[in-house]
Design a protein around this motif. Structure first.
Motif, PDB file in Angstrom:
ATOM      1  N   UNK A 120      -6.460   8.791   2.382  1.00  0.00           N
ATOM      2  CA  UNK A 120      -5.995   7.467   1.967  1.00  0.00           C
ATOM      3  C   UNK A 120      -5.957   7.290   0.451  1.00  0.00           C
ATOM      4  N   UNK A 121      -6.814   8.015  -0.277  1.00  0.00           N
ATOM      5  CA  UNK A 121      -6.846   7.865  -1.720  1.00  0.00           C
ATOM      6  C   UNK A 121      -5.594   8.417  -2.388  1.00  0.00           C
ATOM      7  N   UNK A 122      -4.784   9.135  -1.644  1.00  0.00           N
ATOM      8  CA  UNK A 122      -3.537   9.665  -2.188  1.00  0.00           C
ATOM      9  C   UNK A 122      -2.414   8.623  -2.166  1.00  0.00           C
ATOM     10  N   UNK A 123      -2.683   7.469  -1.553  1.00  0.00           N
ATOM     11  CA  UNK A 123      -1.645   6.460  -1.321  1.00  0.00           C
ATOM     12  C   UNK A 123      -1.966   5.159  -2.051  1.00  0.00           C
ATOM     13  N   UNK A 124      -0.955   4.587  -2.693  1.00  0.00           N
ATOM     14  CA  UNK A 124      -1.055   3.257  -3.296  1.00  0.00           C
ATOM     15  C   UNK A 124      -0.115   2.314  -2.547  1.00  0.00           C
ATOM     16  N   UNK A 125      -0.500   1.029  -2.501  1.00  0.00           N
ATOM     17  CA  UNK A 125       0.343   0.000  -1.879  1.00  0.00           C
ATOM     18  C   UNK A 125       0.856  -0.934  -2.967  1.00  0.00           C
ATOM     19  N   UNK A 126       2.163  -1.177  -2.962  1.00  0.00           N
ATOM     20  CA  UNK A 126       2.762  -2.023  -3.996  1.00  0.00           C
ATOM     21  C   UNK A 126       3.724  -3.021  -3.356  1.00  0.00           C
ATOM     22  N   UNK A 127       3.601  -4.260  -3.774  1.00  0.00           N
ATOM     23  CA  UNK A 127       4.537  -5.316  -3.381  1.00  0.00           C
ATOM     24  C   UNK A 127       5.354  -5.683  -4.611  1.00  0.00           C
ATOM     25  N   UNK A 128       6.672  -5.533  -4.518  1.00  0.00           N
ATOM     26  CA  UNK A 128       7.570  -5.916  -5.604  1.00  0.00           C
ATOM     27  C   UNK A 128       8.059  -7.335  -5.355  1.00  0.00           C
ATOM     28  N   UNK A 129       7.649  -8.228  -6.217  1.00  0.00           N
ATOM     29  CA  UNK A 129       7.959  -9.660  -6.088  1.00  0.00           C
ATOM     30  C   UNK A 129       9.262  -9.927  -6.821  1.00  0.00           C
ATOM     31  N   UNK A 148       0.730  -5.982  -7.126  1.00  0.00           N
ATOM     32  CA  UNK A 148       1.891  -6.868  -7.061  1.00  0.00           C
ATOM     33  C   UNK A 148       2.591  -6.872  -8.413  1.00  0.00           C
ATOM     34  N   UNK A 149       3.851  -6.496  -8.406  1.00  0.00           N
ATOM     35  CA  UNK A 149       4.642  -6.424  -9.631  1.00  0.00           C
ATOM     36  C   UNK A 149       5.873  -7.311  -9.502  1.00  0.00           C
ATOM     37  N   UNK A 150       6.174  -8.042 -10.555  1.00  0.00           N
ATOM     38  CA  UNK A 150       7.429  -8.796 -10.582  1.00  0.00           C
ATOM     39  C   UNK A 150       8.520  -7.877 -11.107  1.00  0.00           C
ATOM     40  N   UNK A 151       9.684  -7.942 -10.467  1.00  0.00           N
ATOM     41  CA  UNK A 151      10.786  -7.077 -10.860  1.00  0.00           C
ATOM     42  C   UNK A 151      12.086  -7.870 -10.939  1.00  0.00           C
ATOM     43  N   UNK A 152      13.061  -7.279 -11.582  1.00  0.00           N
ATOM     44  CA  UNK A 152      14.401  -7.853 -11.627  1.00  0.00           C
ATOM     45  C   UNK A 152      15.078  -7.549 -10.292  1.00  0.00           C
ATOM     46  N   UNK A 153      15.382  -8.594  -9.530  1.00  0.00           N
ATOM     47  CA  UNK A 153      15.906  -8.406  -8.167  1.00  0.00           C
ATOM     48  C   UNK A 153      17.229  -7.642  -8.149  1.00  0.00           C
ATOM     49  N   UNK A 154      18.091  -7.876  -9.131  1.00  0.00           N
ATOM     50  CA  UNK A 154      19.391  -7.194  -9.163  1.00  0.00           C
ATOM     51  C   UNK A 154      19.218  -5.699  -9.396  1.00  0.00           C
TER      52      UNK A 154
END
Length: 208
Positions: A120-129, A148-154
Motif C-alpha cells: 500500500x505504501x507504493x500508492x498515493x490517492x489524489x482528488x483533483x478538484x 486534494x489539488x485544485x486544477x484547471x478543469x479545461x
C-alpha cells in the motif's frame, strides 16, 4: 620526421579508443538504470497479452504524460502530480461539493489502497478538484491521506480520456511512477476487480 610527429597518430588513436570506451560505459550505465522500467512495461504490455483479462482499460502511457494542469494545494501553495513521481497514483476528479458519487470514489480509493497490504505504501490517492469552491472540513478529515489539488478543469479535460457516454468525473484513473497515465476504471467500478488489476501491476513493476 621527429619522434614527436611520429607519435601523434598513435596518441590520437589511443584518445579515440578511450572516447569509445567512455561512450560504451555511459550507455551501459543508462541501460542498467532503465532496465527495471523496460522490463516492467515489456512484461505487462508485450508478454502474452492475449492471456491478460484486465478490468480497467489500459492506456498507452507514452501518449499521456502528466501535463501542466495549473494545479495547487487547497491552501493555494504550489503542488502538482509531478510531486508524486516514483509512486503509483489513484486519481479521481470532481467538484469541491463532492456529491455521493464523489464520496463513493473517495471511499473506493481508500479501500483499494488498504487492500494492497504491504504494497500500500507504493500508492498515493489524489482528488483533483475542478472548481474554486471550498471543500468541507469534515470531508477532508474523513479522507485524511487523500491529497486534494485544485486544477484547471479545461487542461484536465484535455488530458484525461473517457469512455463514450461518460465524463472524467465518472472514472478512477491510475498514473504510473514515471508520471504517465496508464489505466482508466469504469463508472461505478467493482473494487474487487480493480484490486486484481492493481495487484498485477504492482507485481509486474519493478518501479514505484
Amino acid at each position: 620526421m621527429t619522434n614527436l610527429d611520429a607519435n601523434r597518430p598513435a596518441a590520437a588513436a589511443d584518445d579515440e579508443k578511450r572516447r569509445r570506451r567512455g561512450r560504451w560505459k555511459m550507455l551501459l550505465v543508462v541501460l542498467v538504470c532503465a532496465a527495471p522500467m523496460i522490463a516492467s512495461y515489456f512484461t505487462y504490455y508485450v508478454v502474452k497479452p492475449q492471456s491478460r483479462n484486465n478490468y480497467g482499460a489500459l492506456i498507452d502511457p507514452r501518449q499521456y504524460p502528466i501535463p501542466d494542469l495549473g494545479s495547487s494545494a487547497l491552501d493555494g501553495s504550489r503542488a502538482g502530480l509531478e510531486d508524486y513521481r516514483g509512486k503509483w497514483i489513484m486519481l479521481q476528479v470532481d467538484r469541491a461539493g463532492c456529491a455521493q458519487a464523489c464520496r463513493d470514489k473517495l471511499l473506493t480509493m481508500r479501500q483499494l489502497r488498504l487492500m494492497q497490504g504491504k504494497e500500500m505504501e507504493r500508492i498515493e490517492r489524489v482528488w483533483l478538484v475542478t472548481d474554486k469552491e471550498p471543500v468541507e472540513t469534515m470531508l477532508i478529515r474523513e479522507y485524511d491521506g487523500t491529497d486534494m489539488l485544485r486544477v484547471d478543469a479545461a487542461r484536465l479535460k484535455a488530458w484525461l480520456p473517457t469512455e463514450p457516454g461518460t465524463s472524467m468525473e465518472d472514472h478512477i484513473y491510475l498514473v504510473d511512477p514515471l508520471g504517465n497515465l496508464m489505466m482508466r476504471f469504469p463508472k461505478d467500478p467493482d473494487p474487487n476487480k480493480m484490486k486484481k488489476d492493481i495487484s498485477k501491476l504492482l507485481r509486474a513493476s519493478a518501479i514505484g
